[in-house]
Design an enzyme around this catalytic site. Structure first.
Site, PDB file in Angstrom:
ATOM      1  N   GLU A 326     -14.517  42.956  64.667  1.00 12.65           N
ATOM      2  CA  GLU A 326     -13.589  43.526  65.649  1.00 12.65           C
ATOM      3  C   GLU A 326     -13.683  42.808  66.978  1.00 12.65           C
ATOM      4  OE1 GLU A 326     -12.243  46.133  68.959  1.00 12.65           O
ATOM      5  OE2 GLU A 326     -14.250  45.346  68.579  1.00 12.65           O
ATOM      6  N   ASP A 354     -14.353  54.109  67.961  1.00  8.47           N
ATOM      7  CA  ASP A 354     -14.820  52.894  68.640  1.00  8.47           C
ATOM      8  C   ASP A 354     -14.741  53.068  70.157  1.00  8.47           C
ATOM      9  OD1 ASP A 354     -15.672  50.322  69.203  1.00  8.47           O
ATOM     10  OD2 ASP A 354     -13.714  49.401  68.833  1.00  8.47           O
TER      11      ASP A 354
END
Length: 463
Positions: A326, A354
Site C-alpha cells: 500500500e 488503515d
C-alpha cells in the site's frame, strides 16, 4: 381491510424488534470476546517486535508474510492462502545527513528521504533555497527563479480540520507531486515539510511520484520544527547567505515477488458472495509500522477469530486480507481486484482499516446516496451507539480496496474511522511503534468492525 393492514404492520414491527434484539445480543458477544479474550494486541506485539519494519521487497516483508499465513492457519480458518504480486523494491540506504548553512555555521536538521526518491550525488547537494507553500506558488515563480535551487515546500498541515485526514490530504500534494513539479523547472533537489499535525523533530517519510520525461531529483522530508527554523532564517537573512545541504543514499532495485495474505471463513448459505475486511501488511522502514498498518491487519484477522470463538457462522464468505505494498505502489490492492474480477466473484462489501488503532468512532461509506446513509443510520446506528462506534457517514473507503470498485461496480466500499487526533503525530515516522498503541482501543476497534461485518452479513446493504 384496515384491520388486516394494522395487523400486518404490527407483525412487521414485531419481526423488526425481534431481529434488532437478536443483533444486539450477538454484537454484545463479539465485544465481550474482543475485550476479554482478544488476541490482536499480542499479535501486533509479535509483528512489531519480532519482525519490525516491512517495506515491500524487504526481508521483513517476506518474514511477515510467512508469519501471517501461519497465524491464520493456527486459527483454523476455512481457507488460508497467498496471492502472488510483484512489488517495488526501494532501499533507503545509509542514514541521511542534512544541515542549514548560515555563513560559516552548519546547523544540523532531521531529514529522511521520501519513498521512491533517487539518491543525491555521493558528496550530497548544496544549493540556495527557494521556499514555497504550494505547487501553485512554485508554478508562479517558474524556471527563472527555481533553476539550480533546492525547492523547500513549506505548506503547513491545516490545523482547522477536525478530521485530521482532511488536513493530511490537503498538505499531502506537496509531497506526492512537489518534487516532480520542482524538477520541471530545473530544481536540483526538493525538501518537504513533514505532513504532521505535531510540532517536533521527527521527520515523516512517505511516497513521492516522479513524472516520465522529467529528470528525477532527490527528495526528502524535514521535521516540522526544522521547517519552521529554516523558514524563519530565510525570512530574517538575505537569501544568498542561506544554503541547504543534504545527502541520501537510496536506490530502487528491480521489482520483487511478494504476496497478499488471505484468510477466509466460507459462507454457510452464499459461499460465492464475499465480504472483505483488510489492511496493509507492508510498512515504511523508519519504525515498526504499528498504527500504519499493523493495527489494521491484526484487527482484520481478529474479526474472523471472533466469529469462530463465538460460534457465529456467517451466511456469506468473509475474508481477512493483508494487502502488500500500500505504501509505495498499491500493487496488492490492484492484484486482489484483478483476481476477484477474473474469478467472477460477487463482492457485497469491503472494509478497510488503515487509519490507526485508536478509539473507534464509526465508518465512512464511499459514493453512496443520501437515502442510503439515512436508512443505514435508522437501522444500525442504535445497535452501534452503546459502543460509541455509530458515526455512519459519507467518505472514503481506502486505498487497497479502491480498485475493487473499478472491477465490481456494485460493491460498497467502507472505511473504518477511529479517532484521528493522534494519528498524524505518528504516521510514517520513527514514532510508529508498538508502545504507542493502546490495547483497549485496538480491541474496541476490532469489535466494532466485527459488528459491522455481522450486520452486513445478516441484512445486506440494499438500502
Amino acid at each position: 381491510m384496515m384491520k388486516k393492514i394494522l395487523l400486518l404492520s404490527i407483525a412487521l414491527l414485531s419481526i423488526t424488534l425481534c431481529s434488532q434484539a437478536q443483533d444486539s445480543v450477538q454484537i454484545r458477544k463479539f465485544y465481550d470476546e474482543a475485550l476479554v479474550n482478544g488476541q490482536c494486541y499480542e499479535n501486533l506485539r509479535y509483528l512489531c517486535k519480532k519482525i519490525g519494519q516491512r517495506l515491500s521487497g524487504s526481508a521483513g516483508a517476506a518474514k511477515s508474510v510467512d508469519w501471517s499465513k501461519k497465524l491464520m492457519e493456527s486459527y483454523g480458518f476455512d481457507k488460508v492462502y497467498l496471492q502472488e504480486v510483484m512489488v517495488p523494491h526501494w532501499l533507503r540506504g545509509a542514514k541521511e545527513q542534512a544541515y542549514i548553512i548560515d555563513g560559516k555555521k552548519r546547523i544540523a536538521v532531521p531529514l529522511v528521504a521520501l519513498g521512491m526518491s533517487v539518491a543525491t550525488p555521493a558528496a550530497g547537494i548544496t544549493a540556495n533555497i527557494v521556499e514555497v507553500r504550494s505547487i501553485k506558488e512554485l508554478d508562479a515563480l517558474g524556471e527563472s527563479v527555481i533553476k539550480g535551487k533546492i525547492v523547500f515546500f513549506n505548506g503547513p498541515f491545516d490545523q482547522r480540520f477536525i478530521e485530521t485526514g482532511a488536513g493530511y490530504g490537503a498538505a499531502g500534494i506537496q509531497r506526492f507531486a512537489g518534487p516532480a513539479a520542482a524538477a520541471k523547472y530545473g530544481a536540483v533537489g526538493a525538501i518537504v515539510r513533514s505532513i504532521s499535525s505535531a510540532l517536533d523533530d521527527y521527520p515523516h517519510t512517505g511516497g513521492t511520484v516522479y513524472v516520465d520525461g522529467v529528470k528525477k531529483i532527490p527528495a526528502a522530508a524535514i521535521s516540522t520544527l526544522a521547517a519552521n527554523k529554516l523558514s524563519n532564517m530565510l525570512r530574517l537573512r538575505k537569501l544568498p547567505l542561506i544554503k541547504f545541504y543534504f545527502k541520501q543514499n537510496c536506490q530502487t532495485l528491480p521489482d520483487a515477488k511478494s504476496y497478499n495474505v488471505i484468510g477466509e471463513i466460507t459462507g454457510s448459505e452464499n459461499p460465492n458472495k464475499f465480504i472483505t475486511v483488510g489492511g496493509h501488511l507492508d510498512s515504511w522502514d523508519l519504525a515498526e509500522g504499528a498504527h500504519d498498518d499493523g493495527t489494521g491487519v491484526m484487527q482484520s484477522a481478529e474479526v474472523l477469530r471472533i466469529f469462530k470463538a463465538t460460534g457465529y457462522r456467517p451466511k456469506n464468505s468473509v475474508r481477512a486480507v493483508f494487502f502488500m505494498n500500500e505504501e509505495n505502489g498499491h500493487k496488492g490492492g490492484i492484484k486482489y481486484a484483478e483476481l476477484a474480477a477474473a474469478n467472477k466473484e460477487e463482492h457485497i462489501a469491503a472494509i478497510e482499516t488503515d487509519e490507526g488503532g485508536f478509539t473507534p468512532r464509526g465508518f465512512s461509506f464511499q459514493g453512496v446516496s443520501a437515502d442510503f446513509l439515512k436508512d443505514i443510520n435508522k437501522k444500525w446506528k442504535g445497535l452501534l451507539e452503546p459502543y460509541e462506534a455509530d458515526r455512519l457517514v459519507a467518505g472514503g473507503g481506502g486505498t487497497d480496496i479502491g480498485p475493487l470498485k473499478e472491477t465490481i461496480p456494485s460493491i460498497v466500499l467502507i472505511g473504518f474511522r477511529p479517532d484521528s487526533q493522534r494519528y498524524f503525530d505518528i504516521h510514517h515516522s520513527t514514532n510508529d511503534v508498538f508502545e504507542n498503541v493502546n490495547k483497549r482501543e485496538l480491541e474496541l476497534g476490532a469489535a466494532a468492525i466485527t459488528a459491522l461485518v455481522y450486520l452486513i452479513d445478516q441484512h445486506g446493504l440494499n438500502f
